[in-house]
Design a protein around this motif. Structure first.
Motif, PDB file in Angstrom:
ATOM      1  N   UNK A 277       8.963   7.629  17.678  1.00 41.43           N
ATOM      2  CA  UNK A 277       8.511   6.413  18.340  1.00 41.43           C
ATOM      3  C   UNK A 277       7.151   6.003  17.783  1.00 41.43           C
ATOM      4  N   UNK A 278       7.029   4.734  17.429  1.00 42.11           N
ATOM      5  CA  UNK A 278       5.796   4.208  16.857  1.00 42.11           C
ATOM      6  C   UNK A 278       5.240   3.102  17.732  1.00 42.11           C
ATOM      7  N   UNK A 279       3.919   3.014  17.769  1.00 40.40           N
ATOM      8  CA  UNK A 279       3.239   1.977  18.549  1.00 40.40           C
ATOM      9  C   UNK A 279       2.506   1.039  17.596  1.00 40.40           C
ATOM     10  N   UNK A 280       2.712  -0.252  17.751  1.00 39.57           N
ATOM     11  CA  UNK A 280       2.036  -1.242  16.918  1.00 39.57           C
ATOM     12  C   UNK A 280       0.595  -1.427  17.388  1.00 39.57           C
ATOM     13  N   UNK A 281      -0.293  -1.700  16.448  1.00 37.45           N
ATOM     14  CA  UNK A 281      -1.699  -1.913  16.809  1.00 37.45           C
ATOM     15  C   UNK A 281      -1.930  -3.277  17.432  1.00 37.45           C
TER      16      UNK A 281
ATOM     17  N   UNK B 244     -12.006 -15.942  13.919  1.00 40.02           N
ATOM     18  CA  UNK B 244     -12.966 -15.063  14.558  1.00 40.02           C
ATOM     19  C   UNK B 244     -12.930 -13.707  13.895  1.00 40.02           C
ATOM     20  N   UNK B 245     -14.049 -13.263  13.362  1.00 42.17           N
ATOM     21  CA  UNK B 245     -14.095 -11.982  12.662  1.00 42.17           C
ATOM     22  C   UNK B 245     -14.004 -10.864  13.687  1.00 42.17           C
ATOM     23  N   UNK B 246     -12.869 -10.218  13.744  1.00 44.03           N
ATOM     24  CA  UNK B 246     -12.612  -9.204  14.759  1.00 44.03           C
ATOM     25  C   UNK B 246     -11.796  -8.086  14.128  1.00 44.03           C
ATOM     26  N   UNK B 247     -12.178  -6.849  14.367  1.00 41.34           N
ATOM     27  CA  UNK B 247     -11.481  -5.720  13.753  1.00 41.34           C
ATOM     28  C   UNK B 247     -10.940  -4.770  14.814  1.00 41.34           C
ATOM     29  N   UNK B 248      -9.836  -4.094  14.445  1.00 44.63           N
ATOM     30  CA  UNK B 248      -9.226  -3.068  15.277  1.00 44.63           C
ATOM     31  C   UNK B 248      -8.943  -1.863  14.399  1.00 44.63           C
ATOM     32  N   UNK B 249      -9.174  -0.657  14.911  1.00 41.01           N
ATOM     33  CA  UNK B 249      -8.789   0.554  14.184  1.00 41.01           C
ATOM     34  C   UNK B 249      -9.303   0.541  12.745  1.00 41.01           C
ATOM     35  N   UNK B 250     -10.476  -0.010  12.530  1.00 43.27           N
ATOM     36  CA  UNK B 250     -11.090  -0.101  11.207  1.00 43.27           C
ATOM     37  C   UNK B 250     -10.371  -1.084  10.286  1.00 43.27           C
ATOM     38  N   UNK B 251      -9.424  -1.853  10.818  1.00 46.57           N
ATOM     39  CA  UNK B 251      -8.683  -2.827  10.017  1.00 46.57           C
ATOM     40  C   UNK B 251      -8.891  -4.232  10.589  1.00 46.57           C
ATOM     41  N   UNK B 252      -8.776  -5.264   9.752  1.00 46.27           N
ATOM     42  CA  UNK B 252      -8.927  -6.632  10.249  1.00 46.27           C
ATOM     43  C   UNK B 252      -7.787  -7.024  11.174  1.00 46.27           C
ATOM     44  N   UNK B 253      -8.086  -7.959  12.075  1.00 45.76           N
ATOM     45  CA  UNK B 253      -7.101  -8.397  13.064  1.00 45.76           C
ATOM     46  C   UNK B 253      -6.702  -9.852  12.868  1.00 45.76           C
ATOM     47  N   UNK B 254      -7.656 -10.760  12.764  1.00 44.74           N
ATOM     48  CA  UNK B 254      -7.336 -12.180  12.685  1.00 44.74           C
ATOM     49  C   UNK B 254      -6.930 -12.580  11.269  1.00 44.74           C
TER      50      UNK B 254
ATOM     51  N   UNK C 215       6.876  -9.847   0.937  1.00 42.57           N
ATOM     52  CA  UNK C 215       6.324  -9.745   2.290  1.00 42.57           C
ATOM     53  C   UNK C 215       6.032  -8.280   2.601  1.00 42.57           C
ATOM     54  N   UNK C 216       4.783  -7.974   2.877  1.00 45.41           N
ATOM     55  CA  UNK C 216       4.373  -6.617   3.271  1.00 45.41           C
ATOM     56  C   UNK C 216       3.495  -6.779   4.503  1.00 45.41           C
ATOM     57  N   UNK C 217       3.964  -6.371   5.658  1.00 44.27           N
ATOM     58  CA  UNK C 217       3.141  -6.563   6.854  1.00 44.27           C
ATOM     59  C   UNK C 217       2.977  -5.323   7.713  1.00 44.27           C
ATOM     60  N   UNK C 218       3.528  -4.181   7.256  1.00 34.82           N
ATOM     61  CA  UNK C 218       3.342  -2.966   8.031  1.00 34.82           C
ATOM     62  C   UNK C 218       1.887  -2.552   8.128  1.00 34.82           C
ATOM     63  N   UNK C 219       1.106  -2.810   7.057  1.00 37.77           N
ATOM     64  CA  UNK C 219      -0.312  -2.451   7.070  1.00 37.77           C
ATOM     65  C   UNK C 219      -1.078  -3.226   8.132  1.00 37.77           C
ATOM     66  N   UNK C 220      -0.537  -4.380   8.559  1.00 38.97           N
ATOM     67  CA  UNK C 220      -1.232  -5.236   9.513  1.00 38.97           C
ATOM     68  C   UNK C 220      -0.868  -4.887  10.956  1.00 38.97           C
ATOM     69  N   UNK C 221       0.405  -4.614  11.202  1.00 38.10           N
ATOM     70  CA  UNK C 221       0.852  -4.368  12.575  1.00 38.10           C
ATOM     71  C   UNK C 221       0.772  -2.897  12.975  1.00 38.10           C
ATOM     72  N   UNK C 222       0.583  -2.003  12.014  1.00 36.19           N
ATOM     73  CA  UNK C 222       0.404  -0.574  12.295  1.00 36.19           C
ATOM     74  C   UNK C 222      -0.930  -0.115  11.719  1.00 36.19           C
ATOM     75  N   UNK C 223      -1.493   0.905  12.311  1.00 36.39           N
ATOM     76  CA  UNK C 223      -2.770   1.439  11.844  1.00 36.39           C
ATOM     77  C   UNK C 223      -2.519   2.395  10.682  1.00 36.39           C
TER      78      UNK C 223
END
Length: 433
Positions: A13-17, A192-202, A383-391
């Motif tokens: 089971x995986x949780x998205x950031x 808005x410059x905002x980061x989560x888990x050391x990765x960019x969010x917006x 299209x590569x988006x796993x790096x964005x939705x997962x930490x």
């Protein structure tokens, strides 16, 4: 001779950031499946592995069932296919895949279930067998494809390719660099410059961090809402992305007819339209390959390139789409590797488009295998988006993280938090297949 000696399924089971909203689903958690196959190749048993998300409401878009019920049903289907695949033998890896595919095609017809749904477990076995063959020969995917060590018979999928081999159509060498096409879900924050888990969010922050220049925008099927959201997203891209930025649109089957899609398209600014590479799967799969849909495309004479995605469930769907006036199709690992290879060859012959798409594909197995295929097929914008939705790879154990870094130092680096994440430079990723 190749024989599948044993199959094993492991689930995590995986949780998205951050939540990912597409089509009729908003995903915060999902199940990641690993399949191991012990494959006897010329008397020696070699283990292969594959992996993929069990993505809610994509393979089978039933609005009246819960994601949990869908997940349980899909897991049961995978287990049934693994049981049937055990002790299956054939002269080639392609022959093994054909036997599995034909059984599932019969099952899909008898049960009236979507072909994407019924064939998904087959792709997990297929990819694990491919991996085992690579392990046995110590050759990368592109080399095995070039020599046709898989025994692929293109004409058995697309008869017009009779007498040809994959090497006749595909690039001489795999791509070493691919443009990363960044997905913007319908719930993703834009500025808005905002980061989560050391990765960019917006979106704005992702562009600044990675130099993104290709984007994929999700649509919801409401003309007014989609025009407003798309215009807002494209304004951010225009303000912050490099001058050569471009985008694609993905409706995930949310539109009812091409007249409505055309109304949406006409509502966009001409300066933005010029940067659109294609529109992906605007109509529901039940309607997309009908004569009515073909008439709608024919009546829209100056339409942008339009691809199928979810509609590409059976082997004959791509040529059917081309006959109706579509521009091409997508390649995804969850739709099958050998099928994707044959579609790439047909696309080359017909001058059609083959795009590279995913559904939050992540390492340490699924992403690398998928990139190996994309590179061999010569797909430039993926299209590569796993790096964005997962930490990154933080959800996997330390051994798996370290192994991924050691195997692909060009693809991963350690984030400030310590776990591996993708290395994206000037909007592109490097991959040594």
């Amino acid at each position: 001779m190749i024989r599948i000696a044993a199959c094993r399924l492991r689930l995590q089971d995986l949780h998205l950031r951050l939540p990912f909203r597409y089509g009729i689903a908003t995903v915060t958690d999902l199940t990641h499946a690993f399949v191991e196959t012990d494959v006897e190749i010329n008397g020696k048993v070699i283990t292969g592995i594959s992996a993929e998300h069990l993505s809610p409401k994509w393979l089978y878009k039933r609005p009246d069932t819960s994601p949990e019920a869908d997940n349980a049903e899909l897991i049961a289907l995978i287990e049934a296919v693994l049981e049937w695949a055990t002790d299956l033998s054939a002269e080639t890896a392609f022959g093994l895949w054909q036997a599995l595919y034909e059984k599932q095609a019969t099952y899909a017809k008898e049960t009236s279930l979507p072909t994407l749904w019924t064939h998904f477990p087959v792709t997990l076995v297929e990819r694990a067998v491919i991996n085992a063959l690579g392990n046995a020969t110590q050759q990368p995917f592109h080399a095995l494809l070039k020599s046709n060590a898989f025994g692929i018979e293109l004409a058995s999928i697309h008869p017009e390719l009779f007498g040809t081999q994959p090497a006749d159509w595909l690039p001489e060498a795999p791509r070493k660099q691919m443009i990363l096409r960044h997905t913007i879900g319908m719930a993703d924050p834009l500025t808005g410059l905002e980061r989560m888990d050391a990765l960019p969010k917006t979106l704005e922050d992702n562009i600044a961090a990675y130099g993104l220049k290709h984007f994929k925008l999700k649509l919801g099927g409401n003309v007014t809402t989609d025009i407003a959201r798309t215009t807002e997203v494209l304004a951010v891209c225009a303000a912050h992305a490099p001058p050569d930025w471009a985008f694609t649109l993905d409706a995930n089957e949310s539109y009812t007819d091409f007249a409505t899609v055309r109304a949406f398209w006409n509502g966009l600014q001409d300066t933005h339209k010029a940067r659109c590479l294609f529109i992906e799967q605007p109509l529901h799969r039940d309607q997309a390959l009908t004569d009515t849909a073909g008439a709608g495309l024919a009546g829209w004479g100056d339409h942008p390139p339009i691809l199928i995605d979810e509609s590409d469930g059976a082997l004959g769907d791509f040529p059917r789409a081309l006959a109706l006036g579509y521009t091409g199709t997508s390649h995804k690992g969850c739709k099958g590797v050998f099928k994707g290879v044959a579609n790439a060859c047909l696309a080359k012959k017909r001058g059609a488009l083959l795009s590279g798409e995913d559904l939050t594909c992540v390492g340490p197995v699924c992403l690398e295998q998928d990139l190996a295929v994309m590179a061999a097929l010569g797909i430039e914008s993926v299209e590569r988006n796993g790096h964005h939705y997962f930490a990154g790879l933080s959800m996997f154990d330390t051994a798996a993280q370290n192994a991924a870094l050691a195997a692909h130092p060009e693809l991963y680096h350690r984030s400030p938090a310590g776990w591996p994440t993708l290395t994206i430079t000037n909007g592109a990723i490097q991959f040594m297949a």
